[in-house]
Design a protein around this motif. Structure first.
Motif, PDB file in Angstrom:
ATOM      1  N   LYS A 115       0.830  -1.203   0.000  1.00 38.49           N
ATOM      2  CA  LYS A 115       0.000   0.000   0.000  1.00 38.49           C
ATOM      3  C   LYS A 115       0.866   1.255   0.000  1.00 38.49           C
ATOM      4  O   LYS A 115       0.608   2.207  -0.752  1.00 38.49           O
ATOM      5  N   THR A 116       1.911   1.265   0.831  1.00 35.93           N
ATOM      6  CA  THR A 116       2.813   2.416   0.887  1.00 35.93           C
ATOM      7  C   THR A 116       3.506   2.627  -0.444  1.00 35.93           C
ATOM      8  O   THR A 116       3.641   3.760  -0.925  1.00 35.93           O
ATOM      9  N   LEU A 117       3.955   1.548  -1.078  1.00 36.51           N
ATOM     10  CA  LEU A 117       4.636   1.665  -2.362  1.00 36.51           C
ATOM     11  C   LEU A 117       3.697   2.216  -3.435  1.00 36.51           C
ATOM     12  O   LEU A 117       4.105   3.028  -4.280  1.00 36.51           O
ATOM     13  N   CYS A 118       2.439   1.804  -3.393  1.00 36.40           N
ATOM     14  CA  CYS A 118       1.466   2.302  -4.372  1.00 36.40           C
ATOM     15  C   CYS A 118       1.198   3.793  -4.161  1.00 36.40           C
ATOM     16  O   CYS A 118       1.131   4.568  -5.127  1.00 36.40           O
ATOM     17  N   LYS A 119       1.030   4.220  -2.914  1.00 30.70           N
ATOM     18  CA  LYS A 119       0.803   5.641  -2.636  1.00 30.70           C
ATOM     19  C   LYS A 119       2.006   6.475  -3.071  1.00 30.70           C
ATOM     20  O   LYS A 119       1.849   7.582  -3.614  1.00 30.70           O
ATOM     21  N   THR A 120       3.196   5.962  -2.839  1.00 33.65           N
ATOM     22  CA  THR A 120       4.403   6.673  -3.249  1.00 33.65           C
ATOM     23  C   THR A 120       4.448   6.839  -4.764  1.00 33.65           C
ATOM     24  O   THR A 120       4.818   7.901  -5.276  1.00 33.65           O
ATOM     25  N   ALA A 121       4.049   5.796  -5.490  1.00 36.44           N
ATOM     26  CA  ALA A 121       4.044   5.870  -6.953  1.00 36.44           C
ATOM     27  C   ALA A 121       3.034   6.898  -7.444  1.00 36.44           C
ATOM     28  O   ALA A 121       3.303   7.636  -8.412  1.00 36.44           O
ATOM     29  N   VAL A 122       1.879   6.980  -6.800  1.00 36.79           N
ATOM     30  CA  VAL A 122       0.859   7.959  -7.192  1.00 36.79           C
ATOM     31  C   VAL A 122       1.411   9.375  -7.058  1.00 36.79           C
ATOM     32  O   VAL A 122       1.231  10.227  -7.941  1.00 36.79           O
ATOM     33  N   ILE A 123       2.117   9.635  -5.957  1.00 36.42           N
ATOM     34  CA  ILE A 123       2.663  10.977  -5.714  1.00 36.42           C
ATOM     35  C   ILE A 123       3.805  11.284  -6.670  1.00 36.42           C
ATOM     36  O   ILE A 123       3.844  12.350  -7.302  1.00 36.42           O
ATOM     37  N   GLN A 124       4.735  10.363  -6.815  1.00 36.51           N
ATOM     38  CA  GLN A 124       5.928  10.630  -7.617  1.00 36.51           C
ATOM     39  C   GLN A 124       5.617  10.788  -9.097  1.00 36.51           C
ATOM     40  O   GLN A 124       6.297  11.537  -9.797  1.00 36.51           O
ATOM     41  N   HIS A 125       4.566  10.101  -9.578  1.00 33.04           N
ATOM     42  CA  HIS A 125       4.245  10.166 -11.004  1.00 33.04           C
ATOM     43  C   HIS A 125       3.054  11.079 -11.292  1.00 33.04           C
ATOM     44  O   HIS A 125       2.625  11.185 -12.438  1.00 33.04           O
ATOM     45  N   GLY A 126       2.540  11.749 -10.259  1.00 36.11           N
ATOM     46  CA  GLY A 126       1.436  12.681 -10.458  1.00 36.11           C
ATOM     47  C   GLY A 126       0.193  12.033 -11.029  1.00 36.11           C
ATOM     48  O   GLY A 126      -0.489  12.604 -11.892  1.00 36.11           O
ATOM     49  N   LEU A 127      -0.145  10.828 -10.544  1.00 35.29           N
ATOM     50  CA  LEU A 127      -1.287  10.097 -11.098  1.00 35.29           C
ATOM     51  C   LEU A 127      -2.608  10.666 -10.586  1.00 35.29           C
ATOM     52  O   LEU A 127      -2.670  11.298  -9.526  1.00 35.29           O
ATOM     53  N   GLU A 128      -3.675  10.414 -11.337  1.00 30.08           N
ATOM     54  CA  GLU A 128      -5.008  10.889 -10.985  1.00 30.08           C
ATOM     55  C   GLU A 128      -5.493  10.225  -9.690  1.00 30.08           C
ATOM     56  O   GLU A 128      -5.326   9.021  -9.497  1.00 30.08           O
ATOM     57  N   PRO A 179     -10.443   5.827  -2.979  1.00 30.32           N
ATOM     58  CA  PRO A 179     -11.258   5.990  -1.770  1.00 30.32           C
ATOM     59  C   PRO A 179     -10.849   7.245  -0.991  1.00 30.32           C
ATOM     60  O   PRO A 179      -9.694   7.695  -1.063  1.00 30.32           O
ATOM     61  N   HIS A 180     -11.800   7.771  -0.237  1.00 27.96           N
ATOM     62  CA  HIS A 180     -11.567   9.024   0.491  1.00 27.96           C
ATOM     63  C   HIS A 180     -10.407   8.899   1.466  1.00 27.96           C
ATOM     64  O   HIS A 180      -9.574   9.827   1.579  1.00 27.96           O
ATOM     65  N   ASP A 181     -10.312   7.774   2.196  1.00 30.61           N
ATOM     66  CA  ASP A 181      -9.239   7.643   3.183  1.00 30.61           C
ATOM     67  C   ASP A 181      -7.870   7.587   2.515  1.00 30.61           C
ATOM     68  O   ASP A 181      -6.882   8.114   3.052  1.00 30.61           O
ATOM     69  N   ILE A 182      -7.801   7.001   1.321  1.00 28.82           N
ATOM     70  CA  ILE A 182      -6.532   6.963   0.594  1.00 28.82           C
ATOM     71  C   ILE A 182      -6.148   8.373   0.138  1.00 28.82           C
ATOM     72  O   ILE A 182      -4.975   8.773   0.208  1.00 28.82           O
ATOM     73  N   ARG A 183      -7.147   9.135  -0.359  1.00 31.26           N
ATOM     74  CA  ARG A 183      -6.854  10.503  -0.791  1.00 31.26           C
ATOM     75  C   ARG A 183      -6.390  11.354   0.387  1.00 31.26           C
ATOM     76  O   ARG A 183      -5.505  12.200   0.237  1.00 31.26           O
ATOM     77  N   TRP A 184      -6.968  11.117   1.564  1.00 36.26           N
ATOM     78  CA  TRP A 184      -6.526  11.859   2.757  1.00 36.26           C
ATOM     79  C   TRP A 184      -5.073  11.519   3.091  1.00 36.26           C
ATOM     80  O   TRP A 184      -4.281  12.403   3.405  1.00 36.26           O
ATOM     81  N   GLU A 185      -4.744  10.244   3.015  1.00 30.10           N
ATOM     82  CA  GLU A 185      -3.369   9.836   3.312  1.00 30.10           C
ATOM     83  C   GLU A 185      -2.396  10.414   2.293  1.00 30.10           C
ATOM     84  O   GLU A 185      -1.291  10.833   2.649  1.00 30.10           O
ATOM     85  N   LEU A 186      -2.795  10.462   1.035  1.00 27.43           N
ATOM     86  CA  LEU A 186      -1.937  11.050   0.008  1.00 27.43           C
ATOM     87  C   LEU A 186      -1.737  12.543   0.259  1.00 27.43           C
ATOM     88  O   LEU A 186      -0.640  13.072   0.062  1.00 27.43           O
ATOM     89  N   ALA A 187      -2.810  13.223   0.682  1.00 30.82           N
ATOM     90  CA  ALA A 187      -2.689  14.651   0.989  1.00 30.82           C
ATOM     91  C   ALA A 187      -1.764  14.874   2.167  1.00 30.82           C
ATOM     92  O   ALA A 187      -0.992  15.840   2.198  1.00 30.82           O
ATOM     93  N   ALA A 188      -1.820  13.968   3.148  1.00 34.40           N
ATOM     94  CA  ALA A 188      -0.954  14.105   4.323  1.00 34.40           C
ATOM     95  C   ALA A 188       0.506  13.889   3.967  1.00 34.40           C
ATOM     96  O   ALA A 188       1.404  14.445   4.606  1.00 34.40           O
TER      97      ALA A 188
END
Length: 396
Positions: free
Chosen positions: A317-330, A335-344
């Motif tokens: 899960k952490t690796l996936c969130k990191t990839a979303v941030i580093q590659h600027g993915l949509e 889910p809302h809780d994932i978007r909150w964690e990404l914002a944090a």
């Protein structure tokens, strides 16, 4: 697999600070770019769950806006902090650059009440010094090395028994570690591992081991096949019985390091570690703490308000969130809780950078003139040019 997972900007600007972890919080004491003994030490707290900073309110004694009680330490650099039970002990440091005033008063900070006090001490206390090291084992705090105004560079060891608040100079046997400042001292088991630091003529890159049970310096191999370069002002921590070394600098080589090394005390061997992700380019004079499987690095000479997190055992899960941030993915479909964690895991400045990154990628994909995604990404690790080190006479 080790992975850099978080990079936050806009935190407190720190260097030569003291930091340690208490539960899921990281406490940072003092430091920064200037020292004024008329100001009390500032305390910042980083919450590793919400990934946000807060500053504790200053303590006042009612005698003016800038006045504070004597049990509260003044601001300082090159001091140390040690956590024993629920008390953080602050000792040493440079409290005035103009006259090079150094402190040897022991201060205590209760993490439950956020109250300062000065323990009543006895015994043989160490001379005032800065850029020394401190580590704790059980209820004892050890002080090693550093610089004082009487003898210059030192390599003696003092200990403070916090149950009796008695200082004592340890009469050691064996060949001691060389005199140094800016080294690291880390407890693994019952032994203290001292690495690096700057002596009168050189930057050390050897490991010396002090046995706290026998008060002796142990003999160690004189030559190892693979060694980090000599350095000072690096960061060090123990994890799973091994020693990790981050960054540092070397004045003689005019280099600032961004490397990560792991030392195995059982085999007495070093191994260079290459984490995944984007970590800091140069790491020295940073604060470092370990919270669970995560290493928190913040502050430092070149990035004083940046914070990085290195996950020593990242989940999928952490690796996936990191990839979303580093590659600027949509993120809209997440889910809302994932978007909150990404914002944090980011801040406003970084979200703006990620938005620019996404637009650059889209522009490249449309066949227009290529715009580099990141100039830093195109630099080869071995050919990076280290910026020239600014020389700070008071902190050599």
């Amino acid at each position: 697999m080790l992975c850099w997972t978080v990079h936050l900007k806009g935190g407190p600007k720190r260097l030569f600070h003291a930091a340690l972890a208490v539960g899921h919080r990281v406490y940072s004491f003092g430091g920064c770019g200037s020292v004024n003994k008329r100001d009390q030490i500032d305390v910042h707290v980083f919450n590793t769950v919400s990934l946000r900073w807060m500053k504790l309110p200053p303590v006042r004694n009612g005698k003016g806006a800038s006045s504070f009680p004597p049990e509260v330490p003044s601001n300082r650099k090159g001091h140390t902090a040690a956590l024993i039970e629920d008390i953080i002990y602050i000792w040493g440091g440079l409290v005035s650059i103009e006259v090079e005033e150094i402190c040897n008063v022991l201060y205590a900070f209760d993490v439950n009440t956020h109250r300062w006090y000065r323990p009543k001490i006895s015994g043989t206390a160490p001379e005032a010094r800065y850029n020394h090291s401190a580590c704790d084992l059980g209820k004892v705090m050890y002080i090693f090395g550093g610089v004082n105004l009487l003898t210059g560079y030192t390599n003696d060891i003092y200990k403070l028994d916090t149950t009796t608040t008695v200082w004592s100079l340890i009469n050691t046997s064996g060949v001691p570690a060389p005199v140094s400042l800016g080294h690291s001292a880390t407890i693994i088991g019952t032994k203290m591992f001292v690495f690096g630091g700057k002596g009168y003529r050189s930057h050390h890159n050897n490991i010396r081991v002090f046995d706290t049970e026998t008060s002796s310096w142990l003999s160690t191999p004189s030559a190892l096949p693979c060694l980090p370069k000599g350095r000072r002002y690096h960061s060090a921590l123990a994890y799973n019985g091994e020693l990790f070394i981050f960054g540092g600098d070397n004045l003689r080589l005019e280099r600032t390091f961004s490397d990560l090394w792991k030392f195995n005390p059982q085999t007495f061997s070093w191994r260079k570690v290459e984490p995944k992700g984007k970590g800091p380019y140069w790491m020295h004079r940073m604060g470092i703490c370990c919270v669970g499987d995560r290493v928190i690095l913040f502050g430092g000479y070149w990035t004083p308000d940046d914070l990085y997190i290195l996950d020593l055992s990242p989940s999928l899960k952490t690796l996936c969130k990191t990839a979303v941030i580093q590659h600027g993915l949509e993120q809209l479909g997440l889910p809302h809780d994932i978007r909150w964690e990404l914002a944090a895991m980011t801040n406003r400045k970084q979200r703006k950078e990620n938005s620019l990154l996404k637009r650059k990628k889209e522009k490249n994909d449309n066949g227009r003139e290529r715009v580099p995604v990141s100039g830093a990404e195109e630099r080869d690790e071995e050919t990076r040019r280290t910026p020239p080190l600014k020389r700070l006479p008071s902190f050599r």
